[in-house]
Every structure is written in C-alpha cells, then in structure tokens.
Design an enzyme around this catalytic site. Structure first.
Site, PDB file in Angstrom:
ATOM      1  N   GLY A  16     -24.572  -6.083  42.000  1.00  0.00           N
ATOM      2  CA  GLY A  16     -23.492  -7.058  41.941  1.00  0.00           C
ATOM      3  C   GLY A  16     -23.381  -7.935  43.172  1.00  0.00           C
ATOM      4  CB  SER A  17     -25.650  -8.960  45.906  1.00  0.00           C
ATOM      5  OG  SER A  17     -26.744  -9.546  45.267  1.00  0.00           O
ATOM      6  CG  ASN A  18     -26.337 -13.296  42.350  1.00  0.00           C
ATOM      7  OD1 ASN A  18     -26.377 -14.362  42.960  1.00  0.00           O
ATOM      8  ND2 ASN A  18     -27.413 -12.583  42.100  1.00  0.00           N
ATOM      9  CG  ASN A 111     -28.890 -15.394  33.315  1.00  0.00           C
ATOM     10  OD1 ASN A 111     -28.387 -14.438  33.914  1.00  0.00           O
ATOM     11  ND2 ASN A 111     -30.185 -15.458  33.054  1.00  0.00           N
ATOM     12  CG  HIS A 113     -34.724 -16.322  35.624  1.00  0.00           C
ATOM     13  ND1 HIS A 113     -34.873 -15.138  34.921  1.00  0.00           N
ATOM     14  CD2 HIS A 113     -35.967 -16.710  35.978  1.00  0.00           C
ATOM     15  CE1 HIS A 113     -36.159 -14.834  34.852  1.00  0.00           C
ATOM     16  NE2 HIS A 113     -36.848 -15.772  35.482  1.00  0.00           N
ATOM     17  CG  ASP A 154     -34.729 -16.266  31.198  1.00  0.00           C
ATOM     18  OD1 ASP A 154     -33.526 -16.003  31.361  1.00  0.00           O
ATOM     19  OD2 ASP A 154     -35.650 -15.493  31.524  1.00  0.00           O
ATOM     20  CD  GLU A 183     -30.912 -14.522  42.484  1.00  0.00           C
ATOM     21  OE1 GLU A 183     -29.990 -14.003  41.854  1.00  0.00           O
ATOM     22  OE2 GLU A 183     -32.047 -14.006  42.544  1.00  0.00           O
TER      23      GLU A 183
END
Ligand code: GRF
Length: 199
Positions: A16-18, A111, A113, A154, A183
């Site tokens: 969950g770093s994003n 999303n 990627h 994607d 990111e």
C-alpha cells in the site's frame, strides 16, 4: 467545501505504498477529495494497517466469500454505491476488477502500472515480472503509467505517464524501486488531473 469533496475508494492487495502516497497528497495538496474506503481482497495487508492507523474504513471483499463470481461482483458494486464512491483508485490491487464494477464506474476507475504502457502490460505482467521483461528487452527507459480501467487488462486510456532510466547495472529489483518511487509522485498528479476533470 466539504460537501464538494469527491469520495475515493482505494483498492489494494499489498504494502500500500501508493495508497499512502495518495493519502498524503490529498491532505498536503488540499485536493477536493477524501479517501473514504480501503478495499482489499486480503484480510490483512500493509494497506489495511495504514488505513487502521488513519481511521480510514476498510473492507475485506474476496470472491471466496461468495458462491458465485456474479454475487461477488454485485456485492462490490453495492458496497461502492452504499458509500457514495465517486472514483476508484487501484493501487497494487492484484485482482481483475469485475466487469459489473467497471460498467457501473465507467471512466471513474484508475490503475497504476509499473511500465510505459502499452508496452509491458497485459496478463502476467505484474510485479517483478514487468521489470524482468523490461531489462530482458534491453530497454533504456521504463516508467509508470496511470490509466483508466476498462474490461481488458491495462488497455484503458492513459491519463499520465512518467519515465525513469534503465541503467546498465540494474537488476529487476533496483529498477522496481526506481519505478515505485516515480509512482508515488505520478499517481497523486494523475489524481489531481482526474479531479480537475482533465483526464
Ligand atoms: C506498484 O508497483 C503498482 O504499480 C503495481 O503494484 C505495486 C503496488 O505497490 N500495480 P504498493 O502496494 O502500492 O506499494
């Protein structure tokens, strides 16, 4: 104004770093949004730990809890509708989002990627596999892409991309770390764009 804030759900499966980067950005940039749900297919994950710390409601929703995939899909749509969710942000969510959810939230799911789509995307291209493939292909640059989600992996419209170099000394792990750092600034920027209606 509080009542104009968009209600965000973040879907995670792992660290969950994003999710953390998005949460920080909403607060620090004073974005007109609020993360009101962290959903995971796993009962325990780093993302949930952070959500608990920050008092963000969590929901463990897995197809294993239902007899059919359709029931699972409908439960997910209902959970999002009940909470008045405006946008869904996938942040390391390792499951395909059910078509019923994609249809109900058309152009409202993003999303991230860890590559420069359309290259190195699609089925099987996740996690370290992406970076292994980028290095094997001899690429000199990689990066991250934020895209809208549609029924195909994607393939949705790209909202924003950012490049990082691939160094001759890179291993898949060192490249993964560089892309992940990228990111953490890209996803908040893409969210800002989405909220401004410019996606
Ligand atoms: C990121 O590399 C993201 O691009 C991919 O999964 C990873 C999630 O990492 N979809 P984290 O859970 O946000 O730390």
């Amino acid at each position: 104004m509080a009542h104009n804030k968009k209600r965000l759900a973040v879907f995670c499966s792992g660290t969950g770093s994003n999710f953390r980067a998005l949460f920080r950005a909403v607060r620090e940039r004073e974005l007109p949004a609020e993360i009101v749900l962290c959903l995971s297919n796993r009962s325990q994950c780093g993302a949930f730990d952070f959500a608990h710390e920050q008092d963000i409601p969590t929901l463990h929703l897995s197809e294993k809890q239902f007899e059919t995939f359709e029931e699972f899909s409908l439960a997910m749509v209902a959970a999002l509708r009940e909470r008045g969710i405006d946008f869904v942000l996938l942040a390391g969510y390792m499951r395909k989002v059910p078509d019923a959810v994609v249809e109900a939230f058309s152009d409202r799911i993003m999303n991230i990627h860890p590559a420069l789509l359309p290259k190195f995307g699609g089925e099987g291209m996740y996690g370290i596999h992406v970076h292994t493939a980028v290095i094997a292909a001899g690429e000199t640059e990689s990066g991250a892409s934020v895209h809208l989600v549609n029924e195909e992996y994607d393939k949705g419209r790209i909202v924003m991309q950012r490049k990082v170099p691939v160094l001759p000394s890179d291993t898949p792990e060192s490249l993964a770390a560089r892309v992940l750092e990228c990111e953490h600034s890209l996803y908040p920027d893409a969210l800002e764009k989405l909220l401004a209606g410019q996606s």
